[in-house]
Design a protein around this motif. Structure first.
Motif, short mmCIF file in Angstrom:
data_model
loop_
_atom_site.label_atom_id
_atom_site.label_comp_id
_atom_site.label_asym_id
_atom_site.label_seq_id
_atom_site.Cartn_x
_atom_site.Cartn_y
_atom_site.Cartn_z
N ARG A 182 -41.63 7.71 7.21
CA ARG A 182 -40.49 8.59 6.91
C ARG A 182 -40.60 9.81 7.79
O ARG A 182 -41.63 10.48 7.80
N ARG A 183 -39.53 10.10 8.52
CA ARG A 183 -39.58 11.30 9.35
C ARG A 183 -38.97 12.47 8.57
O ARG A 183 -38.44 12.30 7.48
N GLY A 184 -39.02 13.65 9.17
CA GLY A 184 -38.52 14.85 8.50
C GLY A 184 -39.60 15.50 7.65
O GLY A 184 -40.77 15.10 7.66
N PHE A 185 -39.23 16.55 6.91
CA PHE A 185 -40.19 17.31 6.09
C PHE A 185 -40.11 16.86 4.64
O PHE A 185 -41.12 16.52 4.03
N SER A 186 -38.91 16.85 4.07
CA SER A 186 -38.71 16.35 2.70
C SER A 186 -37.54 15.38 2.71
O SER A 186 -36.56 15.58 3.42
N THR A 187 -37.64 14.33 1.89
CA THR A 187 -36.64 13.27 1.94
C THR A 187 -35.37 13.60 1.16
O THR A 187 -34.34 13.00 1.39
N PHE A 188 -35.46 14.55 0.22
CA PHE A 188 -34.21 15.03 -0.39
C PHE A 188 -34.45 16.41 -1.03
O PHE A 188 -35.57 16.80 -1.33
N VAL A 189 -33.33 17.13 -1.19
CA VAL A 189 -33.36 18.49 -1.73
C VAL A 189 -32.55 18.48 -3.03
O VAL A 189 -31.42 18.01 -3.05
N MET A 190 -33.15 19.02 -4.11
CA MET A 190 -32.50 18.93 -5.42
C MET A 190 -32.61 20.25 -6.17
O MET A 190 -33.59 20.98 -6.04
N CYS A 191 -31.55 20.53 -6.97
CA CYS A 191 -31.57 21.70 -7.86
C CYS A 191 -32.26 21.30 -9.16
O CYS A 191 -31.86 20.33 -9.81
N ARG A 192 -33.28 22.06 -9.55
CA ARG A 192 -34.04 21.70 -10.76
C ARG A 192 -33.32 22.08 -12.04
O ARG A 192 -33.70 21.65 -13.12
N LEU A 207 -29.47 14.10 2.27
CA LEU A 207 -29.88 14.69 3.55
C LEU A 207 -31.38 14.96 3.53
O LEU A 207 -31.95 15.27 2.48
N THR A 208 -32.00 14.83 4.69
CA THR A 208 -33.44 15.07 4.83
C THR A 208 -33.66 16.47 5.41
O THR A 208 -32.99 16.86 6.37
N TYR A 209 -34.60 17.18 4.83
CA TYR A 209 -34.90 18.54 5.30
C TYR A 209 -35.85 18.49 6.50
O TYR A 209 -36.90 17.86 6.45
N HIS A 210 -35.45 19.15 7.60
CA HIS A 210 -36.30 19.28 8.79
C HIS A 210 -36.71 20.75 8.91
O HIS A 210 -35.87 21.62 9.17
N LYS A 215 -33.03 22.84 8.91
CA LYS A 215 -31.72 22.20 8.73
C LYS A 215 -31.85 20.94 7.89
O LYS A 215 -32.93 20.35 7.78
N LEU A 216 -30.72 20.53 7.30
CA LEU A 216 -30.63 19.27 6.57
C LEU A 216 -29.91 18.28 7.46
O LEU A 216 -28.84 18.58 7.99
N LYS A 217 -30.49 17.08 7.63
CA LYS A 217 -29.93 16.11 8.57
C LYS A 217 -29.73 14.75 7.91
O LYS A 217 -30.49 14.33 7.04
N TYR A 223 -25.07 13.80 11.09
CA TYR A 223 -24.53 15.04 10.54
C TYR A 223 -25.68 15.98 10.16
O TYR A 223 -26.72 15.55 9.66
N GLU A 224 -25.51 17.27 10.43
CA GLU A 224 -26.51 18.25 10.00
C GLU A 224 -25.84 19.52 9.50
O GLU A 224 -24.71 19.82 9.88
N GLN A 225 -26.54 20.23 8.64
CA GLN A 225 -26.01 21.49 8.11
C GLN A 225 -27.17 22.45 7.85
O GLN A 225 -28.34 22.05 7.87
N GLU A 226 -26.83 23.70 7.61
CA GLU A 226 -27.86 24.69 7.33
C GLU A 226 -28.54 24.36 6.00
O GLU A 226 -27.95 23.74 5.12
N ASN A 227 -29.78 24.80 5.87
CA ASN A 227 -30.53 24.55 4.64
C ASN A 227 -29.86 25.26 3.44
O ASN A 227 -29.19 26.28 3.59
N VAL A 228 -30.03 24.68 2.25
CA VAL A 228 -29.43 25.21 1.03
C VAL A 228 -30.49 25.97 0.22
O VAL A 228 -31.55 25.43 -0.08
N ASN A 229 -30.22 27.23 -0.10
CA ASN A 229 -31.13 28.03 -0.93
C ASN A 229 -30.56 28.29 -2.32
O ASN A 229 -31.28 28.58 -3.26
N ILE A 230 -29.22 28.23 -2.43
CA ILE A 230 -28.53 28.42 -3.71
C ILE A 230 -27.74 27.15 -4.01
O ILE A 230 -27.03 26.63 -3.16
N CYS A 231 -27.86 26.64 -5.24
CA CYS A 231 -27.16 25.41 -5.62
C CYS A 231 -25.65 25.64 -5.61
O CYS A 231 -25.15 26.53 -6.30
#
Length: 487
Positions: A182-192, A207-210, A215-217, A223-231
């Motif tokens: 698996r490439r990237g840093f984290s395989t998914f980003v989730m709001c707890r 999206l995978t976090y790089h 960025k999320l890719k 497709y890529e977008q900026e990282n999410v800090n707020i849900c």
């Protein structure tokens, strides 16, 4: 001479040059520029190069007096094209070999189950190498149960055993390969707080976090977008990164072993021309301590100073929606184990898994292909999977989800009518959305057919497609026989 990965061509070319000289050899693969490819093509056409080495598409090289075809790592999925035209280099090679009456050599330490089945039935001749290259001994393989690691409070990516072995290897100035598919840093980003996961706007996947680019890719459409800090759903700042990729593994290794030099090899690091070769040469020539990579590092590479291979998560290939999951797991574990101890030094392999009792992992530990084949062949026979039948996947895709569903159902009805009309030994399964049901803004459905693909079935499918395309629609239909991916 075909190799499955572009990264293997330099090594193979070096071996052939050492034996036959540079003037005899031409190289063909997709990383060459158009000009370079044209020059190589002309050399082959003019009979200036008598040996052609390349990846999948090299099978179409204009060789005049062809006398021998060799496919290395014949089990590899890379030989099947997932784009139109959907050809399999192995099938094309077999056709050429029959027409020209020349030998076709299929080489592999872990043959495709269908190939081995044919060899067992004497449809093709089997030649067995009983010794490893240079008569080196097979590496010692140890399985680590990650459930026990968790129970003992170890939540890192490295088991205590793998940590100790890496530490020892570093002290002994030997090299290590760590494999994580698996490439990237984290395989998914989730709001707890609310459970929201960040998905691709074009595809129905997370999206995978790089971390490097923050960025999320999307690994399907780019497709890529900026990282999410707020849900965006509930406004919470409790954003958590789940899963692991090669970037995260590299970061952890650098933190745990700050004195070690590391290099990473995955799709993100080999996008530039000649980057495959540069990474592998740096690892070999600069004696870098640890190579971290996806399946690119598994196949065919020869590094004399590598004595330790760590498989960080062996379960990734087991838990996929594909009848070949067992086979792929066994192949990839056996192949990666083969990178350790290839010269005079004894090799060691640590396989980390949550399924230590699974037969494909057990057989990989013993590096016993025959035992694996016997168990898997019996399973396939009972469930009627290849090599005991062919699987034909009819993929239907389009931007209008309702139209895709309607066309899929119409296609299924017409297929069943034609099966009765042609009296074909074929089973059609009810159309369903594909496991990844949306890619690049296209909704995806599929119909799976099981039976023996022959001229009658080919004609049947052609008739069905005529009926579908007689009605105006904007869907795209792809027919794939024994696809390399069921996703």
């Amino acid at each position: 001479m075909l190799v499955p990965e572009i990264s293997l061509t330099p090594q193979m070319v070096d071996r052939f040059i050492a034996r036959f000289g540079q003037e005899q050899i031409a190289v063909l693969h997709s990383k060459l520029s158009l000009g370079e490819r044209y020059d190589q093509w002309q050399r082959i056409k003019k009979n200036e190069a008598r040996i052609v080495i390349g990846a999948r598409s090299a099978i179409f090289a204009p060789v005049g007096n062809l006398g021998l075809l060799i496919i290395d790592e014949e089990h590899d999925d890379s030989y099947k094209s997932e784009m139109t035209p959907r050809y399999h280099a192995k099938e094309v090679a077999r056709k050429i070999a029959i027409e020209r009456q020349i030998p076709l050599v299929l080489g592999s330490a872990t043959p495709d189950l269908a190939t081995f089945y044919k060899a067992k039935r004497d449809e093709i001749k089997m030649l067995t190498l009983t010794k490893r290259a240079n008569s080196s001994s097979l590496p010692e393989v140890e399985i680590v149960d990650l459930r026990e690691e968790l129970a003992n409070g170890n939540k890192t990516m490295l088991s205590r055993k793998l940590y100790d072995e890496i530490k020892t290897n570093l002290e002994n100035k030997h090299q290590t390969i760590l494999f994580l598919n698996r490439r990237g840093f984290s395989t998914f980003v989730m709001c707890r707080d609310c459970g929201y996961t960040v998905k691709c706007k074009n595809c129905d996947i997370t999206l995978t976090y790089h971390m490097k680019e923050n960025k999320l890719k999307c690994h399907y459409c780019g497709y890529e977008q900026e990282n999410v800090n707020i849900c965006p759903e509930c406004g919470s700042n409790k954003i958590k990164y789940f899963g692991t990729g090669t970037q995260k593994l590299e970061a952890q290794i650098q933190k745990i072993f700050p004195e070690a030099t590391t290099i990473r090899m995955d799709v993100d690091t080999v996008s530039k021309k000649n980057s495959h070769e540069e990474i592998l040469n740096r690892f070999k020539n600069e004696n870098i301590d640890i190579l971290i990579g996806t399946q690119m590092v598994v196949k065919g590479h020869h590094f004399p100073n590598v004595t330790l291979v760590g498989v960080v998560a062996a379960d990734g290939s087991l838990n996929i929606d594909d009848y070949r999951a067992n086979e792929r797991t066994f192949q990839i574990l056996t192949q990666v184990a083969g990178r350790a101890g290839r010269e005079n030094l004894q090799g060691k392999v640590i396989i980390q898994t949550y399924n230590p009792d699974h037969f494909s992992i057990e057989c990989a530990k013993k590096q016993n292909y025959n035992e694996f084949y016997t168990i898997e062949e019996n399973l396939r026979r009972q469930l009627k999977y290849p090599p005991f039948c062919d699987i034909i996947v009819i993929g239907i895709s389009g931007e209008n989800e309702e139209e895709v569903g309607k066309i899929s159902n119409f296609l299924y009805e017409q297929t069943n009518l034609k099966i009765k009309q042609f009296n074909a030994d074929l089973v059609a399964y009810i159309p369903k959305p594909a496991p990844i049901d949306k890619i690049k803004n296209k909704h995806r459905w599929r119909i799976i057919l099981k039976g023996d693909f022959d001229d009658t079935v080919n004609e049947l499918i052609q008739e069905v497609l005529k009926d579908v395309y007689a009605k105006p629609n904007k869907t795209r239909i792809v027919v794939d026989v024994n696809p390399s991916s069921m996703m």
